[in-house]
Design a protein around this motif. Structure first.
Motif, short mmCIF file in Angstrom:
data_model
loop_
_atom_site.label_atom_id
_atom_site.label_comp_id
_atom_site.label_asym_id
_atom_site.label_seq_id
_atom_site.Cartn_x
_atom_site.Cartn_y
_atom_site.Cartn_z
N HIS A 1 17.19 29.59 33.40
CA HIS A 1 18.22 29.20 34.37
C HIS A 1 17.70 29.31 35.81
O HIS A 1 18.28 28.72 36.72
CB HIS A 1 19.45 30.10 34.25
CG HIS A 1 20.18 29.94 32.95
ND1 HIS A 1 20.84 30.97 32.34
CD2 HIS A 1 20.36 28.86 32.15
CE1 HIS A 1 21.39 30.53 31.22
NE2 HIS A 1 21.11 29.26 31.08
N SER B 1 19.41 37.80 28.54
CA SER B 1 20.63 38.43 29.09
C SER B 1 21.76 38.39 28.07
O SER B 1 22.64 39.24 28.09
CB SER B 1 21.05 37.75 30.39
OG SER B 1 21.42 36.42 30.16
N LEU C 1 6.49 30.28 24.76
CA LEU C 1 6.86 28.90 24.41
C LEU C 1 8.22 28.59 25.00
O LEU C 1 9.18 29.36 24.81
CB LEU C 1 6.90 28.77 22.88
CG LEU C 1 5.55 28.89 22.18
CD1 LEU C 1 5.74 29.11 20.68
CD2 LEU C 1 4.68 27.66 22.44
N TRP D 1 24.11 22.73 32.90
CA TRP D 1 23.82 23.91 32.07
C TRP D 1 24.90 24.06 30.99
O TRP D 1 25.83 24.86 31.15
CB TRP D 1 23.78 25.18 32.93
CG TRP D 1 22.70 25.17 33.97
CD1 TRP D 1 22.85 25.10 35.32
CD2 TRP D 1 21.28 25.26 33.74
NE1 TRP D 1 21.63 25.11 35.95
CE2 TRP D 1 20.65 25.21 34.99
CE3 TRP D 1 20.49 25.36 32.59
CZ2 TRP D 1 19.27 25.26 35.14
CZ3 TRP D 1 19.12 25.41 32.74
CH2 TRP D 1 18.52 25.37 33.99
N GLY E 1 10.98 31.45 24.87
CA GLY E 1 11.84 31.35 26.05
C GLY E 1 11.11 31.83 27.29
O GLY E 1 10.69 32.99 27.37
N HIS F 1 12.00 23.72 27.85
CA HIS F 1 12.17 22.86 29.03
C HIS F 1 10.81 22.45 29.60
O HIS F 1 9.78 23.00 29.20
CB HIS F 1 12.99 23.59 30.09
CG HIS F 1 14.44 23.67 29.72
ND1 HIS F 1 14.96 24.71 28.98
CD2 HIS F 1 15.46 22.82 29.96
CE1 HIS F 1 16.25 24.50 28.79
NE2 HIS F 1 16.59 23.37 29.36
N ASN G 1 16.82 32.56 42.27
CA ASN G 1 15.92 33.47 41.56
C ASN G 1 14.73 32.75 40.92
O ASN G 1 13.93 33.38 40.23
CB ASN G 1 16.70 34.28 40.53
CG ASN G 1 17.60 35.32 41.21
OD1 ASN G 1 17.66 35.37 42.44
ND2 ASN G 1 18.29 36.13 40.42
N TYR H 1 25.90 30.74 31.77
CA TYR H 1 26.03 32.21 31.81
C TYR H 1 26.08 32.82 30.40
O TYR H 1 26.74 32.28 29.50
CB TYR H 1 27.37 32.61 32.44
CG TYR H 1 27.55 32.31 33.91
CD1 TYR H 1 26.49 32.09 34.77
CD2 TYR H 1 28.85 32.25 34.43
CE1 TYR H 1 26.71 31.83 36.11
CE2 TYR H 1 29.07 31.98 35.77
CZ TYR H 1 28.00 31.77 36.61
OH TYR H 1 28.22 31.51 37.93
C1 LIG Z 1 24.16 28.08 36.95
C2 LIG Z 1 23.80 29.55 36.79
C3 LIG Z 1 23.83 30.39 37.88
C4 LIG Z 1 23.51 31.74 37.76
N1 LIG Z 1 23.51 32.54 38.86
C5 LIG Z 1 23.11 33.83 38.75
C6 LIG Z 1 22.98 34.66 39.90
O1 LIG Z 1 23.25 34.23 41.02
N2 LIG Z 1 22.54 35.93 39.73
C7 LIG Z 1 22.22 36.42 38.51
O2 LIG Z 1 21.81 37.58 38.41
N3 LIG Z 1 22.36 35.66 37.41
C8 LIG Z 1 22.78 34.38 37.49
N4 LIG Z 1 22.85 33.59 36.38
C9 LIG Z 1 22.61 34.18 35.05
C10 LIG Z 1 21.21 33.92 34.51
O3 LIG Z 1 21.43 33.43 33.23
C11 LIG Z 1 20.38 35.21 34.45
O4 LIG Z 1 20.31 35.82 35.70
C12 LIG Z 1 18.94 35.02 34.01
O5 LIG Z 1 18.31 34.01 34.76
C13 LIG Z 1 18.87 34.77 32.52
O6 LIG Z 1 17.52 34.84 32.13
P1 LIG Z 1 17.13 34.82 30.60
O7 LIG Z 1 15.66 34.75 30.52
O8 LIG Z 1 17.83 35.92 29.89
O9 LIG Z 1 17.76 33.47 30.01
P2 LIG Z 1 17.42 31.97 30.37
O10 LIG Z 1 17.18 31.82 31.80
O11 LIG Z 1 18.49 31.16 29.75
O12 LIG Z 1 16.04 31.69 29.62
C14 LIG Z 1 15.95 31.50 28.23
C15 LIG Z 1 15.00 30.36 27.97
O13 LIG Z 1 14.78 30.24 26.56
C16 LIG Z 1 14.67 28.86 26.28
N5 LIG Z 1 14.86 28.58 24.87
C17 LIG Z 1 16.04 28.57 24.17
N6 LIG Z 1 15.79 28.24 22.89
C18 LIG Z 1 14.45 28.00 22.78
C19 LIG Z 1 13.60 27.59 21.72
N7 LIG Z 1 14.08 27.38 20.49
N8 LIG Z 1 12.29 27.42 21.97
C20 LIG Z 1 11.78 27.64 23.21
N9 LIG Z 1 12.55 28.04 24.26
C21 LIG Z 1 13.86 28.22 24.05
C22 LIG Z 1 15.80 28.28 27.13
O14 LIG Z 1 15.70 26.91 27.28
C23 LIG Z 1 15.60 29.04 28.42
O15 LIG Z 1 14.70 28.36 29.26
C24 LIG Z 1 23.18 32.24 36.48
C25 LIG Z 1 23.15 31.39 35.37
C26 LIG Z 1 23.46 30.05 35.52
C27 LIG Z 1 23.43 29.15 34.32
#
Ligand SMILES: Cc1cc2nc3c(=O)[nH]c(=O)nc-3n(C[C@H](O)[C@H](O)[C@H](O)COP(=O)(O)OP(=O)(O)OC[C@H]3O[C@@H](n4cnc5c(N)ncnc54)[C@H](O)[C@@H]3O)c2cc1C
Length: 658
Positions: A139, A631, A130, A593, A105, A133, A362, A597
């Motif tokens: 996100h 998250s 890895l 998406w 991710g 997307h 972000n 969230y």
């Molecule tokens: C439309 C939207 C608006 C948002 N707005 C805000 C905001 O304004 N402020 C805020 O703080 N937060 C916001 N968020 C929340 C946001 O999810 C978090 O802030 C943060 O970006 C999450 O990061 P993350 O790395 O935990 O998860 P993600 O960003 O979801 O990253 C995880 C990654 O792992 C990848 N993945 C999953 N399975 C696999 C696999 N099997 N192999 C390889 N890769 C994989 C996914 O495709 C993804 O790219 C928003 C979310 C969304 C959807």
């Protein structure tokens, strides 16, 4: 056009035949789903060959059409879920590459995990990220347009630095390392007064299907709008209501809950009131406690959709108080959430975190993280130049770099490998296009979505898999629409439009932000980007069921339908200002998406778990040399939590060596 019923414009009148960029040029180039999966092709040195990200011109943020979880990003994961993947996949060859850490991710959590591991284990640690997307950031994605020969940006997902609670020491430390000072940047770069200075503010679009007539009414002073600087006053509300297609009773009741100082829960302490409000929906509060006319509900139904992905039928009244919805003025509530609530937006009542919106949201944080991890890939040296910096995608996965990011790569299996008389390892298998490969590393951080983990690690204890499945993500659609100009908005006096009953819940002119070489449009004659948002929930169902139903809806909605709904709604909303969808829309990018969230517990539907038993705690337990970030593992949807969880996951792995 049928003037009696403006919703019945023909496709031609809407401009469905117009030649605007709609197709994601990377589909197909990057992915060949549907064909049988083959063992990967290796070079004579045992290395993977042929990566889409190394091809000339590779630049996903400029792709239009269906983005977010774009076609090609999810099919392999779905086939893994459906039990069909391993039927097609042949035994994968082992790549000769060796890593200290593999991260699944490439979102902010995965990128932050790479940073923390390097800082705390070794700067020369070999790390592979890895990501399924075609771009990094998770996100936190960027939509990039050239409109009228000028660069214009919008967030495709994660919108801004903003959280119900202050950023932790670790998250603040990382922000500082990246050069991000939200307060200083906000002061220097944001221009929240621009639209107000041009006479624009918030409006509401009442749609015929819900309210009996299509009508845009300017002057909705619903709290303080992000980019309009609009502030609610009693006379504004009254004036707004007299122009809205609402009955006298409905207007009177809206005015009462917006203005009056009535204590609807007399005789209770603040703590008792908060407890009650946390256990009833805002819809129930309005209907049964404030006793408004049932038609008032339609006016407020979608006010919570942007924050939680569900309407007021499924959101606790206490959270609605925290985000400033009306009816609570006379209750004299003290700040803060109810004690039994977990991480909650009620934290906003205490002020929340500092805030700043980069033009691409972000995504700028993700780009700064990539610059920190792989400097040649993102040239430049300041938080301001990141916004216009190019990304050299072909440098993300270079042999010579200690940190590598491999896009278009879906991890399908992660397992601990015990080796006699040697350090234990993990084996990670991933599919890229129709090829499957395996790799070895000292440890693995799963920074991917919680509900995917049971399919990647079927050996996990059943209780842990069950907990991970519980964390159903919230579906959302963020759409960026390029317009030739925004004179219709100016004529109608609106910059932000709530549309309580319509397909798109909100329509906003892009945030005015000027940073580095990037300039937001200032004149209504200039092209601009619109942000439109939809939350495909199903009111009446429990929240998690609404999320699942919304996800199914997104999976089967073609781009063409999104486009028609955009053109139709904008025409119905803005035609009186001279808007012509066929003429004025220049580009559309729909960021879909289905897994949006991270799930936040909702006291209306979730039990009060005993200490340590909540699903995110059970689900994130380290499994051998595999730790869990994202998250989701903080049971909330904010960037600071994605960073905090990365820190914890790395900490758990490092403790194995101590
Ligand atoms: C439309 C939207 C608006 C948002 N707005 C805000 C905001 O304004 N402020 C805020 O703080 N937060 C916001 N968020 C929340 C946001 O999810 C978090 O802030 C943060 O970006 C999450 O990061 P993350 O790395 O935990 O998860 P993600 O960003 O979801 O990253 C995880 C990654 O792992 C990848 N993945 C999953 N399975 C696999 C696999 N099997 N192999 C390889 N890769 C994989 C996914 O495709 C993804 O790219 C928003 C979310 C969304 C959807």
């Amino acid at each position: 056009m049928n003037k009696e019923n403006p919703s019945q414009r023909t496709d031609r009148e809407l401009g469905m035949d117009r030649n605007i960029p709609r197709r994601d040029f990377l589909n197909g180039a990057a992915m060949t789903i549907g064909a049988a999966l083959l063992p990967g092709t290796l070079s004579p040195e045992g290395k993977k060959i042929d990566e889409p990200q190394n091809q000339p011109g590779y630049n996903p943020p400029i792709s239009s059409g269906l983005r977010g979880s774009h076609p090609g990003s999810f099919e392999i994961a779905h086939s893994l879920r459906d039990g069909t993947f391993w039927k097609d996949a042949a035994a994968p060859p082992q790549l000769t590459e060796k890593y200290d850490l593999i991260i699944v991710g490439g979102g902010i959590s995965g990128l932050a995990a790479a940073h923390f591991y390097r800082e705390r284990a070794s700067k020369s640690a070999k790390i592979l990220i890895l990501e399924n997307h075609d771009d990094f950031g998770g996100h936190a994605k960027r939509n990039e347009f050239q409109l009228g020969g000028k660069l214009q940006l919008l967030n495709g997902g994660t919108m801004l630095i903003d959280s119900p609670t202050a950023y932790s020491a670790e998250a603040t430390g990382l922000m500082q390392k990246l050069g991000i000072d939200p307060v200083a940047l906000n002061k220097k770069c944001s221009d929240p007064g621009l639209y107000r200075s041009l006479g624009l503010g918030t409006g509401a679009f009442f749609d015929q299907e819900t309210f009996g007539a299509d009508r845009l009414v300017a002057g909705l002073a619903a709290g303080e709008e992000e980019n309009s600087g609009d502030i609610a006053t009693s006379s504004k509300i009254e004036d707004f209501l007299t122009r809205a297609p609402l009955s006298g009773t409905v207007r009177r009741d809206i005015l009462r809950i917006e203005q009056s100082q009535i204590d609807y829960l007399p005789g209770l302490t603040s703590a008792e009131k908060k407890d009650r409000l946390s256990r009833m929906s805002y819809k129930d509060f309005l209907s049964n406690v404030a006793k408004v006319d049932p038609s008032v509900i339609s006016f407020y139904q979608t006010r919570t959709n942007g924050e939680w992905g569900v309407g007021i039928d499924a959101e606790p009244a206490l959270d609605c108080w925290a985000i400033g919805l009306p009816g609570f003025q006379g209750l004299q509530l003290e700040p803060g959430a109810a004690p039994h609530m977990s991480y909650s937006a009620a934290g906003y009542a205490n002020g929340g975190s500092t805030r700043f919106h980069f033009p691409d949201g972000n995504a700028s944080i993700a780009r700064l993280l990539v610059r920190l991890l792989i400097p040649p890939a993102v040239p430049g040296n300041s938080v301001e130049d990141i916004v216009t910096a190019p990304v050299h995608y072909e440098k993300l996965d270079a042999d010579t770099s200690p940190v590598r990011i491999r896009l278009n790569s879906t991890v399908v299996r992660v397992r601990n490998v015990e080796r006699a008389n040697a350090a234990h390892e993990v084996e990670v298998t991933y599919a890229s296009g129709k090829q499957v490969f395996s790799l070895r590393a000292g440890a693995c951080v799963l920074a991917c979505w919680a509900m995917t983990i049971p399919y990647l690690c079927p050996d996990l204890p059943e209780k842990q898999k069950e907990a991970l499945h519980y964390l159903v993500k919230v579906p959302l659609v963020y759409t960026s629409v390029g317009l030739r100009n925004w004179t219709s908005f100016q004529k109608l006096g609106v910059s932000n439009i709530h549309a309580p009953g319509a397909y798109w819940n909100s329509v906003n002119l892009n945030w005015p932000v000027n940073i580095g070489d990037y300039r937001s449009p200032r004149s209504p004659e200039e092209p601009i980007l619109l942000h439109m948002s939809r939350t495909p929930c199903k009111p009446g169902l429990p929240a998690r069921e609404q999320h699942k139903a919304g996800r199914m809806e997104l999976l089967v909605t073609p781009f063409e339908l999104f486009e028609r709904k955009i053109r139709d709604q904008l025409s119905r909303t803005l035609a009186a200002g001279g808007f012509d969808a066929a003429r004025d829309i220049e580009a559309i990018t729909v960021n879909r998406w289905p897994h949006g969230y991270g799930y936040e517990y909702n006291p209306l539907f979730d039990p009060e778990w005993p200490a340590g038993q909540a699903p995110h705690i059970v689900g994130r337990k380290r499994f051998g040399r595999i730790a869990v970030a994202n998250s989701d593992s903080g049971a909330t949807a904010y960037t600071d939590v994605a960073i905090d969880q990365a820190y914890r996951a790395v900490d758990e792995l490092l403790s194995l060596n101590s």
